[in-house]
Design a protein around this motif. Structure first.
Motif, mmCIF file in Angstrom:
data_model
loop_
_atom_site.group_PDB
_atom_site.id
_atom_site.type_symbol
_atom_site.label_atom_id
_atom_site.label_comp_id
_atom_site.label_asym_id
_atom_site.label_seq_id
_atom_site.Cartn_x
_atom_site.Cartn_y
_atom_site.Cartn_z
ATOM 1 N N ALA A 120 0.832 -1.210 0.000
ATOM 2 C CA ALA A 120 0.000 0.000 0.000
ATOM 3 C C ALA A 120 0.868 1.262 0.000
ATOM 4 O O ALA A 120 0.617 2.212 -0.752
ATOM 5 C CB ALA A 120 -0.923 -0.008 1.220
ATOM 6 N N VAL A 121 1.931 1.276 0.828
ATOM 7 C CA VAL A 121 2.815 2.445 0.898
ATOM 8 C C VAL A 121 3.540 2.637 -0.441
ATOM 9 O O VAL A 121 3.602 3.751 -0.974
ATOM 10 C CB VAL A 121 3.848 2.300 2.047
ATOM 11 C CG1 VAL A 121 4.856 3.444 2.016
ATOM 12 C CG2 VAL A 121 3.148 2.260 3.399
ATOM 13 N N ALA A 122 4.068 1.542 -0.999
ATOM 14 C CA ALA A 122 4.798 1.644 -2.270
ATOM 15 C C ALA A 122 3.889 2.167 -3.376
ATOM 16 O O ALA A 122 4.271 3.028 -4.171
ATOM 17 C CB ALA A 122 5.378 0.279 -2.647
ATOM 18 N N SER A 123 2.672 1.672 -3.402
ATOM 19 C CA SER A 123 1.703 2.102 -4.406
ATOM 20 C C SER A 123 1.436 3.607 -4.274
ATOM 21 O O SER A 123 1.425 4.358 -5.262
ATOM 22 C CB SER A 123 0.418 1.288 -4.222
ATOM 23 O OG SER A 123 -0.625 1.804 -4.992
ATOM 24 N N SER A 124 1.271 4.071 -3.034
ATOM 25 C CA SER A 124 1.009 5.489 -2.776
ATOM 26 C C SER A 124 2.216 6.359 -3.148
ATOM 27 O O SER A 124 2.077 7.401 -3.795
ATOM 28 C CB SER A 124 0.667 5.666 -1.286
ATOM 29 O OG SER A 124 0.659 7.016 -0.923
ATOM 30 N N LEU A 125 3.426 5.916 -2.780
ATOM 31 C CA LEU A 125 4.635 6.706 -3.079
ATOM 32 C C LEU A 125 4.901 6.772 -4.580
ATOM 33 O O LEU A 125 5.348 7.793 -5.100
ATOM 34 C CB LEU A 125 5.847 6.124 -2.345
ATOM 35 C CG LEU A 125 5.841 6.280 -0.818
ATOM 36 C CD1 LEU A 125 6.976 5.490 -0.182
ATOM 37 C CD2 LEU A 125 5.939 7.749 -0.407
ATOM 38 N N LEU A 126 4.613 5.657 -5.299
ATOM 39 C CA LEU A 126 4.796 5.666 -6.763
ATOM 40 C C LEU A 126 3.835 6.650 -7.420
ATOM 41 O O LEU A 126 4.193 7.339 -8.375
ATOM 42 C CB LEU A 126 4.592 4.256 -7.331
ATOM 43 C CG LEU A 126 5.802 3.327 -7.170
ATOM 44 C CD1 LEU A 126 5.383 1.873 -7.305
ATOM 45 C CD2 LEU A 126 6.881 3.661 -8.192
ATOM 46 N N LYS A 127 2.618 6.726 -6.898
ATOM 47 C CA LYS A 127 1.661 7.693 -7.450
ATOM 48 C C LYS A 127 2.160 9.118 -7.205
ATOM 49 O O LYS A 127 2.086 9.972 -8.081
ATOM 50 C CB LYS A 127 0.275 7.506 -6.816
ATOM 51 C CG LYS A 127 -0.454 6.265 -7.321
ATOM 52 C CD LYS A 127 -1.882 6.186 -6.773
ATOM 53 C CE LYS A 127 -2.598 4.946 -7.294
ATOM 54 N NZ LYS A 127 -2.178 3.698 -6.621
ATOM 55 N N LYS A 128 2.687 9.362 -5.999
ATOM 56 C CA LYS A 128 3.194 10.701 -5.677
ATOM 57 C C LYS A 128 4.386 11.058 -6.582
ATOM 58 O O LYS A 128 4.528 12.186 -7.018
ATOM 59 C CB LYS A 128 3.676 10.764 -4.220
ATOM 60 C CG LYS A 128 2.560 10.890 -3.216
ATOM 61 C CD LYS A 128 3.182 11.082 -1.827
ATOM 62 C CE LYS A 128 2.123 11.164 -0.738
ATOM 63 N NZ LYS A 128 2.695 11.335 0.585
ATOM 64 N N ALA A 129 5.241 10.065 -6.814
ATOM 65 C CA ALA A 129 6.446 10.333 -7.618
ATOM 66 C C ALA A 129 6.106 10.357 -9.109
ATOM 67 O O ALA A 129 6.974 10.596 -9.938
ATOM 68 C CB ALA A 129 7.478 9.264 -7.334
ATOM 69 N N ASN A 130 4.839 10.037 -9.416
ATOM 70 C CA ASN A 130 4.378 10.024 -10.797
ATOM 71 C C ASN A 130 5.179 9.050 -11.645
ATOM 72 O O ASN A 130 5.473 9.330 -12.800
ATOM 73 C CB ASN A 130 4.436 11.435 -11.392
ATOM 74 C CG ASN A 130 3.407 11.585 -12.479
ATOM 75 O OD1 ASN A 130 2.559 10.710 -12.650
ATOM 76 N ND2 ASN A 130 3.473 12.676 -13.215
ATOM 77 N N LYS A 131 5.543 7.925 -11.039
ATOM 78 C CA LYS A 131 6.288 6.932 -11.801
ATOM 79 C C LYS A 131 5.366 5.811 -12.249
ATOM 80 O O LYS A 131 5.802 4.729 -12.562
ATOM 81 C CB LYS A 131 7.419 6.365 -10.948
ATOM 82 C CG LYS A 131 8.461 7.419 -10.642
ATOM 83 C CD LYS A 131 9.808 6.805 -10.308
ATOM 84 C CE LYS A 131 10.828 7.926 -10.106
ATOM 85 N NZ LYS A 131 12.156 7.434 -9.860
#
Length: 475
Positions: free
Chosen positions: A461-472
């Protein structure tokens, strides 16, 4: 991104942020037909980029957290029914999706698993202790060892976690021997001229002054050098992940005399006393307070060494909340034996086990300087016993002294301290981001996931959220 804590949650998140990406394995079949249908809708899209709320809807199991259940069932599809179906995930390494991060921890990778007596057998089945894409059983086979009752020792697990970090090439993100003393929000302007002390050798800076974020986290602490010196550091990060677990801070009873030198709060104190011959078959009994698995481990250890025990706990022996009433007998014969002793060996009636007395529905009133301990039962009657040492093993709390107000403001009930079972940190169930502090995430026991098997969904869940924030995310 900076994580505080390098146990299983931190290791799993580091793996996901290093570009290792899970996809649904084509032609694999999940026993849950609705989940299978959802997974077949977009097999070319990584699970990290899918709607985790949609995928986890309708799943049931031994965790309250939907993403924990989702990631667990993708990796171990029918494990709760004794099945051994293979994972329906395949892992691809996509380095361009990696997010720079640092994992800070006091011990070697594996966290508190390095502090637990090595021969202790885990509560969970061995395969449930494994991390993504490197089954624990496979690793154990290479060591030419089997699993006793499908369960592993703490030493095996600590070694496996260290091996995992090396094998997956994650060690460049780990800084061991570090202690975090403070995490707080600061304005980006106030530090734009500040030279960042960077812990990464490749100086892949963690914080970029061009970022739009008006506030960042300042993480302060020190790391211990080989010579034993403490070198301070300050790191700036847009996101911080709390993954510190709860092993650090044993619960106290809060009674008179609890700070006397013969009263201890960790099982290791009993092991030390046996090594030093300060307790033995002829000594006064050892008092063990608590009715959880650590207390049971202490009783088994004392029983094995023929040390007399007085066992005090508040609950009834038949209380359904008692962990022993929730464990299958076949898989946990030794804990079943402790439960039997608790039932059959009360002070009122002598049973078949020597050197052990159980006092259910009792609590400690005080510890005396003369090693006399006073107990009270549910009717208010008091008893005194002379003991050689006391072990108070009633659980532990996280140590969040590095957060403002000890992290209490982040908890579900912001009037009470954070507690993994009763009052976890309040997080969004699909991102694990703290509802009270954006950019701060909580994983593992801090968020109410108390088993290694289920902490990994939090990392997803955290990785998914951080990837969205980083727009990757791919389109």
């Amino acid at each position: 991104v900076v994580f505080s804590g390098n146990g299983p949650s931190g290791i799993c998140l580091s793996y996901l942020l290093s570009g290792y990406t899970p996809y649904f394995k084509r032609h694999s079949l999940h026993p849950h037909p609705i989940l299978q249908r959802k997974l077949e809708e977009a097999p070319e899209v990584s699970v990290l980029d899918q709607d985790l709320e949609y995928l986890s809807e309708g799943l049931e199991g031994r965790s309250q957290n939907p993403v924990a259940l989702l990631f667990d069932t993708l990796q171990r599809p029918d494990t709760d029914f004794g099945g051994t179906a293979e994972s329906v995930l395949t892992w691809w390494h996509e380095p361009d999706r990696a997010i720079p991060h640092l994992v800070l921890g006091r011990n070697a990778p594996g966290g508190a698993w390095h502090s637990i007596e090595g021969s202790m057998i885990t509560l969970s089945r061995g395969e449930w202790m494994g991390l993504p894409d490197l089954p624990f059983k496979e690793w154990l086979k290479q060591k030419r060892r089997g699993l006793r009752n499908n369960r592993a020792t703490a030493e095996d697990i600590a070694q496996y976690y260290q091996h995992y970090v090396m094998k997956k090439g994650l060690q460049k993100n780990f800084r061991c021997g570090t202690v975090v003393t403070s995490v707080r929000k600061v304005s980006a302007e106030s530090i734009s001229n500040h030279t960042q002390e960077d812990l990464q050798e490749d100086s892949g800076s963690l914080w970029n002054s061009n970022e739009k974020s008006a506030e960042v986290f300042q993480v302060d602490g020190f790391f211990k050098t080989v010579e034993g010196d403490k070198e301070p550091f300050s790191i700036y990060a847009e996101n911080v992940v709390l993954a510190t677990g709860t092993y650090d801070n044993p619960t106290w009873l809060g009674v008179k005399g609890e700070n006397l030198s013969y009263v201890h709060h960790q099982l290791s104190a009993l092991e030390e006393a046996v090594k030093n011959n300060s307790v033995g078959i002829m000594s006064d009994p050892v008092l063990i307070v608590g009715a959880g698995l650590t207390a049971a481990d202490a009783i088994l250890f004392a029983h094995h060494c023929n040390i007399p025990v007085i066992h005090v706990f508040r609950r009834r022996v038949t209380d359904p909340g008692l962990i022993f009433n929730q464990l299958p007998k076949m898989m946990y014969p030794e804990y079943h034996k402790v439960h039997q002793m608790m039932k059959e060996q009360t002070a009122a009636c002598a049973g078949p086990y020597e050197h052990y007395i159980s006092l259910p529905e009792h609590h400690v009133l005080s510890f005396g300087k003369d090693k006399k301990c006073i107990f009270q039962d549910k009717n208010g009657y008091q008893k005194a016993y002379k003991i050689s040492m006391a072990l108070v093993l009633t659980g532990s709390n996280p140590n969040l002294s590095f957060l403002p107000n000890d992290g209490i403001d982040l908890a579900v009930d912001s009037e009470q301290p954070v507690n993994p079972k009763r009052n976890p940190i309040d997080v969004d169930p699909f991102t694990y981001e703290c509802t009270q502090e954006k950019g701060l995430y909580a994983l593992g026991p801090l968020a109410g996931d108390n088993f290694v098997r289920f902490v990994q969904g939090g990392a997803l869940a955290v990785a998914s959220s951080l990837l969205k924030k980083a727009n990757k995310n791919p389109p």
